[in-house]
Design a protein around this motif. Structure first.
Motif, PDB file in Angstrom:
ATOM      1  N   GLY A  34      35.892  87.586  27.012  1.00  0.00           N
ATOM      2  CA  GLY A  34      34.589  88.239  27.159  1.00  0.00           C
ATOM      3  C   GLY A  34      33.402  87.378  26.766  1.00  0.00           C
ATOM      4  O   GLY A  34      32.258  87.770  26.977  1.00  0.00           O
ATOM      5  N   ARG A  35      33.660  86.185  26.216  1.00  0.00           N
ATOM      6  CA  ARG A  35      32.549  85.311  25.780  1.00  0.00           C
ATOM      7  C   ARG A  35      32.307  84.254  26.840  1.00  0.00           C
ATOM      8  O   ARG A  35      33.255  83.606  27.303  1.00  0.00           O
ATOM      9  N   LEU A  36      31.044  84.085  27.200  1.00  0.00           N
ATOM     10  CA  LEU A  36      30.719  83.129  28.255  1.00  0.00           C
ATOM     11  C   LEU A  36      31.053  81.704  27.830  1.00  0.00           C
ATOM     12  O   LEU A  36      30.708  81.286  26.712  1.00  0.00           O
ATOM     13  N   ILE A  37      31.717  80.954  28.702  1.00  0.00           N
ATOM     14  CA  ILE A  37      31.982  79.545  28.444  1.00  0.00           C
ATOM     15  C   ILE A  37      30.640  78.822  28.334  1.00  0.00           C
ATOM     16  O   ILE A  37      29.702  79.118  29.085  1.00  0.00           O
ATOM     17  N   GLY A  38      30.548  77.899  27.392  1.00  0.00           N
ATOM     18  CA  GLY A  38      29.281  77.203  27.109  1.00  0.00           C
ATOM     19  C   GLY A  38      29.086  77.073  25.616  1.00  0.00           C
ATOM     20  O   GLY A  38      28.477  76.120  25.137  1.00  0.00           O
ATOM     21  N   GLY A  39      29.656  78.031  24.876  1.00  0.00           N
ATOM     22  CA  GLY A  39      29.463  78.034  23.423  1.00  0.00           C
ATOM     23  C   GLY A  39      30.724  77.684  22.646  1.00  0.00           C
ATOM     24  O   GLY A  39      30.776  77.872  21.441  1.00  0.00           O
ATOM     25  N   PHE A  40      31.756  77.179  23.344  1.00  0.00           N
ATOM     26  CA  PHE A  40      33.017  76.872  22.646  1.00  0.00           C
ATOM     27  C   PHE A  40      33.051  75.416  22.175  1.00  0.00           C
ATOM     28  O   PHE A  40      32.371  74.548  22.736  1.00  0.00           O
ATOM     29  N   GLY A  41      33.885  75.165  21.162  1.00  0.00           N
ATOM     30  CA  GLY A  41      34.056  73.803  20.658  1.00  0.00           C
ATOM     31  C   GLY A  41      32.759  73.264  20.072  1.00  0.00           C
ATOM     32  O   GLY A  41      31.837  74.017  19.743  1.00  0.00           O
ATOM     33  N   ASP A  42      32.705  71.933  19.934  1.00  0.00           N
ATOM     34  CA  ASP A  42      31.462  71.309  19.443  1.00  0.00           C
ATOM     35  C   ASP A  42      30.432  71.252  20.557  1.00  0.00           C
ATOM     36  O   ASP A  42      29.229  71.372  20.314  1.00  0.00           O
ATOM     37  N   VAL A  43      30.934  71.043  21.778  1.00  0.00           N
ATOM     38  CA  VAL A  43      30.002  70.807  22.888  1.00  0.00           C
ATOM     39  C   VAL A  43      30.728  71.024  24.212  1.00  0.00           C
ATOM     40  O   VAL A  43      31.933  70.781  24.297  1.00  0.00           O
ATOM     41  N   GLU A  44      30.002  71.514  25.217  1.00  0.00           N
ATOM     42  CA  GLU A  44      30.585  71.696  26.557  1.00  0.00           C
ATOM     43  C   GLU A  44      29.690  71.008  27.590  1.00  0.00           C
ATOM     44  O   GLU A  44      28.481  70.857  27.372  1.00  0.00           O
ATOM     45  N   ALA A  45      30.296  70.608  28.712  1.00  0.00           N
ATOM     46  CA  ALA A  45      29.526  69.893  29.743  1.00  0.00           C
ATOM     47  C   ALA A  45      29.760  70.543  31.104  1.00  0.00           C
ATOM     48  O   ALA A  45      30.912  70.771  31.503  1.00  0.00           O
ATOM     49  N   PHE A  46      28.659  70.823  31.809  1.00  0.00           N
ATOM     50  CA  PHE A  46      28.716  71.484  33.126  1.00  0.00           C
ATOM     51  C   PHE A  46      28.266  70.531  34.234  1.00  0.00           C
ATOM     52  O   PHE A  46      27.507  69.592  33.979  1.00  0.00           O
ATOM     53  N   SER A  47      28.691  70.829  35.449  1.00  0.00           N
ATOM     54  CA  SER A  47      28.249  70.070  36.629  1.00  0.00           C
ATOM     55  C   SER A  47      27.463  70.982  37.572  1.00  0.00           C
ATOM     56  O   SER A  47      27.873  72.117  37.822  1.00  0.00           O
ATOM     57  N   PHE A  48      26.355  70.448  38.083  1.00  0.00           N
ATOM     58  CA  PHE A  48      25.581  71.175  39.110  1.00  0.00           C
ATOM     59  C   PHE A  48      25.638  70.418  40.438  1.00  0.00           C
ATOM     60  O   PHE A  48      24.676  70.377  41.198  1.00  0.00           O
ATOM     61  N   HIS A  49      26.779  69.769  40.686  1.00  0.00           N
ATOM     62  CA  HIS A  49      26.965  69.066  41.959  1.00  0.00           C
ATOM     63  C   HIS A  49      26.845  70.056  43.120  1.00  0.00           C
ATOM     64  O   HIS A  49      27.112  71.257  42.956  1.00  0.00           O
ATOM     65  N   ALA A  50      26.489  69.537  44.302  1.00  0.00           N
ATOM     66  CA  ALA A  50      26.266  70.409  45.464  1.00  0.00           C
ATOM     67  C   ALA A  50      27.483  71.268  45.797  1.00  0.00           C
ATOM     68  O   ALA A  50      27.349  72.337  46.395  1.00  0.00           O
ATOM     69  N   THR A  51      28.673  70.812  45.409  1.00  0.00           N
ATOM     70  CA  THR A  51      29.873  71.587  45.725  1.00  0.00           C
ATOM     71  C   THR A  51      30.235  72.580  44.617  1.00  0.00           C
ATOM     72  O   THR A  51      31.294  73.201  44.677  1.00  0.00           O
ATOM     73  N   LYS A  52      29.350  72.725  43.642  1.00  0.00           N
ATOM     74  CA  LYS A  52      29.598  73.687  42.559  1.00  0.00           C
ATOM     75  C   LYS A  52      28.766  74.952  42.801  1.00  0.00           C
ATOM     76  O   LYS A  52      27.789  74.932  43.561  1.00  0.00           O
TER      77      LYS A  52
END
Ligand code: T4K
Length: 384
Positions: free
Chosen positions: A181-199
């Protein structure tokens, strides 16, 4: 009806005149983008922490529910900077079942990747698998939320705490996905996302780093910019990793459409499931009940014996009809240079996944009619 659709109306198994790609390609309207672009031209501020970058960082922090979101030029650089600013020396445990960029980022940050097998059901690393790979030189674990399915954040957080390791997540696939139920983004020390055109969150290119650690966020902000305004963070290695205003504009528009695009993705995923139901040897990768997902990927595991043909044979048939399904991720990163020289361990589950998975076309360009054609082509291939 497009030309592809008109032609295919006569026979669902004739395929397409032009390639149907796997790429996600969710797009806001050209008109909305034009308005945003005119604003950039009027301001004459194209990059170097312009107003849209600042608006995007605030919008992303709010969306992910984290203290800090720092947007950067792409997802690979997001991972590189996340790792680099943790200021580590040594080994990072990482799955080989991932896109090569995950492992490339570890190497660019001056660290040594150590491959770990994945769980056959979740296709991600888990705490027990990572624990078995820890050595005296291990400094961090990098989990990948493949297909947006969380890589055991609770288990890995506990393990990292107990063993004094940093925990990083590659969340390139996981915008809008949850774990318990918790949005991914706040786990671990740090998270990394991609905004590539295919995402699902399309910034043409782009990415962001999320963290709840104020000190780490400050170092990340220093690292993403090549010049210093003052002496703050003078010892931090900098990089030109800034997101441009054009990318930030696209990402902001995409953020506005995220709920609708998720719903559309879910529709396509379920439609594929319905149309391919009952074919022996085809198993859909499920999205977890009770969790939110972006349904970004339509992934199938092929059981060669039940289907009556190898995965690659099916791919060739689809390709001959201009349906460009993909074997993500194949070969596994442990089998490609320069990382094949590192790999000494057996990774049987990873090898099996690399041999048996295919990804089908989805995203805004893929209509119900397209899905009917892809599925009819698969049915015809396996019953021939
Ligand atoms: N970690 C993970 C787990 C990742 O999956 C990725 C990227 C990263 C890290 C790194 O994030 P970034 O640095 O990329 O932000 C594609 C994407 O380029 C890549 O972003 C993505 N993962 C990966 C899973 O897929 P390729 O090499 O398969 O891209 P390409 O050019 O072959 O495109 C895929 C399909 O999409 C093709 O059928 C063509 C179609 N396409 C593509 C583009 C770019 C279009 O129709 N239009 C387009 O503009 O990597």
């Amino acid at each position: 009806m497009t030309e592809n659709e008109k032609r295919s109306a006569t026979d669902l198994t004739n395929g397409f005149d032009t390639p149907l790609h796997v790429g996600q390609l969710n797009l806001p309207s050209v008109d909305a983008f034009e308005v945003a672009f005119k604003g950039i031209f009027a301001r004459q501020f194209f990059t170097n922490h312009g107003p849209l970058e600042q608006e995007l960082d605030a919008a992303l922090a709010s969306y992910f529910g984290v203290r800090h979101a720092v947007s950067v030029v792409n997802g690979t650089v997001a991972l590189m900077i996340a790792l680099q600013t943790l200021d580590l020396r040594g080994e990072v445990i990482v799955p080989a079942f991932t896109f090569p960029a995950t492992v490339q980022a570890i190497a660019w940050a001056g660290l040594t990747p150590v491959f770990c097998d994945v769980d056959p059901h979740t296709q991600t690393i888990t705490a027990p698998l990572a624990a078995a790979a820890i050595t005296a030189n291990t400094v961090a674990i990098l989990g990948v939320h493949v297909w947006g399915r969380a890589a055991d954040p609770d288990g890995l957080e506990l393990l990292a705490r107990e063993r004094g390791l940093k925990l990083v997540f590659d969340a390139a696939h996981a915008v809008g996905c949850t774990s318990r139920g918790r949005l991914i983004g706040g786990f671990g020390d740090v998270e990394a996302f991609s905004f590539h055109a295919t995402k699902i969150l399309n910034g043409f290119e782009g990415g962001c780093i999320t963290t709840n650690d104020d000190g780490l966020a400050a170092r990340i902000r220093v690292a993403r910019s090549f010049h210093a305004d003052d002496d703050a963070g003078a010892s931090i290695l900098r990089l030109n990793a800034k997101i441009s205003e054009a990318q930030a504009a696209m990402a902001l528009l995409s953020l506005d459409h995220l709920d609708q695009w998720t719903e559309d993705n879910r529709h396509r995923y379920e439609r594929y499931r319905r149309e391919l139901q009952g074919i022996p040897g085809l198993y859909f990768i499920d999205y977890c009940a009770g969790e939110r997902s972006n349904y970004q990927s339509v992934v199938l595991r092929i059981c060669e014996e039940e289907l009556g043909m190898p995965r690659d044979h099916l791919l060739r048939i689809l390709e001959s009809k201009n349906i460009l399904a993909r074997k993500y991720f194949s070969p596994g990163v442990h089998n490609i240079p320069p990382f094949c020289d590192l790999s000494t361990k057996e990774l049987p589950v990873t090898d099996e996944l690399c041999r048996t998975l295919i990804q089908l076309p989805t995203g805004q360009m893929v209509s119900d009619r397209h899905i009917a054609i892809v599925c009819a082509t698969i049915r015809a291939a396996v019953s021939a």
